[in-house]
Design a protein around this motif. Structure first.
Motif, PDB file in Angstrom:
ATOM      1  N   ALA A  84       0.832  -1.208   0.000  1.00  0.00           N
ATOM      2  CA  ALA A  84       0.000   0.000   0.000  1.00  0.00           C
ATOM      3  C   ALA A  84       0.863   1.252   0.000  1.00  0.00           C
ATOM      4  N   LEU A  85       1.933   1.232   0.769  1.00  0.00           N
ATOM      5  CA  LEU A  85       2.832   2.384   0.810  1.00  0.00           C
ATOM      6  C   LEU A  85       3.507   2.602  -0.539  1.00  0.00           C
TER       7      LEU A  85
ATOM      8  N   ALA B 299       9.287   6.408  -3.206  1.00  0.00           N
ATOM      9  CA  ALA B 299      10.400   5.751  -3.900  1.00  0.00           C
ATOM     10  C   ALA B 299      10.655   4.366  -3.328  1.00  0.00           C
ATOM     11  N   SER B 300      10.565   4.237  -2.002  1.00  0.00           N
ATOM     12  CA  SER B 300      10.783   2.945  -1.362  1.00  0.00           C
ATOM     13  C   SER B 300      10.071   2.927  -0.019  1.00  0.00           C
ATOM     14  N   ALA B 301       9.789   1.724   0.427  1.00  0.00           N
ATOM     15  CA  ALA B 301       9.144   1.549   1.731  1.00  0.00           C
ATOM     16  C   ALA B 301       9.650   0.259   2.343  1.00  0.00           C
ATOM     17  N   SER B 302       9.889   0.297   3.635  1.00  0.00           N
ATOM     18  CA  SER B 302      10.331  -0.870   4.369  1.00  0.00           C
ATOM     19  C   SER B 302       9.466  -0.989   5.614  1.00  0.00           C
TER      20      SER B 302
ATOM     21  N   ASP C 198       9.246  -4.553  14.834  1.00  0.00           N
ATOM     22  CA  ASP C 198       9.393  -3.202  15.384  1.00  0.00           C
ATOM     23  C   ASP C 198       8.108  -2.392  15.272  1.00  0.00           C
ATOM     24  N   ALA C 199       7.133  -2.922  14.539  1.00  0.00           N
ATOM     25  CA  ALA C 199       5.856  -2.227  14.299  1.00  0.00           C
ATOM     26  C   ALA C 199       6.100  -0.835  13.732  1.00  0.00           C
ATOM     27  N   ARG C 200       6.956  -0.770  12.692  1.00  0.00           N
ATOM     28  CA  ARG C 200       7.241   0.522  12.070  1.00  0.00           C
ATOM     29  C   ARG C 200       7.455   0.383  10.579  1.00  0.00           C
ATOM     30  N   ALA C 201       7.330   1.514   9.928  1.00  0.00           N
ATOM     31  CA  ALA C 201       7.593   1.591   8.493  1.00  0.00           C
ATOM     32  C   ALA C 201       8.484   2.805   8.247  1.00  0.00           C
ATOM     33  N   ILE C 202       9.382   2.648   7.301  1.00  0.00           N
ATOM     34  CA  ILE C 202      10.216   3.765   6.869  1.00  0.00           C
ATOM     35  C   ILE C 202       9.937   3.955   5.387  1.00  0.00           C
ATOM     36  N   VAL C 203       9.544   5.171   5.037  1.00  0.00           N
ATOM     37  CA  VAL C 203       9.178   5.480   3.654  1.00  0.00           C
ATOM     38  C   VAL C 203      10.083   6.584   3.142  1.00  0.00           C
ATOM     39  N   HIS C 204      10.662   6.375   1.959  1.00  0.00           N
ATOM     40  CA  HIS C 204      11.460   7.397   1.283  1.00  0.00           C
ATOM     41  C   HIS C 204      10.664   7.919   0.094  1.00  0.00           C
ATOM     42  N   TRP C 205      10.594   9.231   0.005  1.00  0.00           N
ATOM     43  CA  TRP C 205       9.888   9.876  -1.104  1.00  0.00           C
ATOM     44  C   TRP C 205      10.822  10.042  -2.292  1.00  0.00           C
ATOM     45  N   GLN C 206      10.262  10.060  -3.504  1.00  0.00           N
ATOM     46  CA  GLN C 206      11.036  10.327  -4.710  1.00  0.00           C
ATOM     47  C   GLN C 206      11.555  11.764  -4.657  1.00  0.00           C
ATOM     48  N   THR C 207      12.725  11.984  -5.238  1.00  0.00           N
ATOM     49  CA  THR C 207      13.300  13.312  -5.294  1.00  0.00           C
ATOM     50  C   THR C 207      12.324  14.257  -5.981  1.00  0.00           C
TER      51      THR C 207
END
Length: 84
Positions: free
Chosen positions: A44-45, A52-55, A60-69
């Motif tokens: 979904a992310l 750009a990417s999602a982990s 850890d019940a967490r998500a890290i999302v990187h946006w496209q430049t």
């Protein structure tokens, strides 16, 4: 039901890795019970425009999302994508 919560609703996403030219946000994820849940959240992310990417880490019940430049960053869109 899985939900994302922003670390601070009014704060912009934090800066990503130095030199990456991308921005990132860390999100708390609640309601995940298995790897399939974590994969659904990640899918979904990744389907959210500008991502750009999602982990997603189940333990850890967490998500890290990187946006496209250059993308408009809207962490609220991530919350809505997972809730849908």
């Amino acid at each position: 039901m899985m939900n994302l919560s922003l670390p601070n609703e009014t704060a912009p996403p934090s800066t990503a890795a130095p030199g990456a030219g991308r921005r990132a946000v860390r999100l708390r994820v609640t309601g995940m019970k298995c790897n399939s849940c974590a994969q659904r959240v990640q899918d979904a992310l990744l389907a959210t425009p500008g991502v750009a990417s999602a982990s997603v880490q189940l333990g850890d019940a967490r998500a890290i999302v990187h946006w496209q430049t250059g993308a408009t960053t809207d962490p609220g869109a991530l919350v809505r994508a997972v809730a849908a």
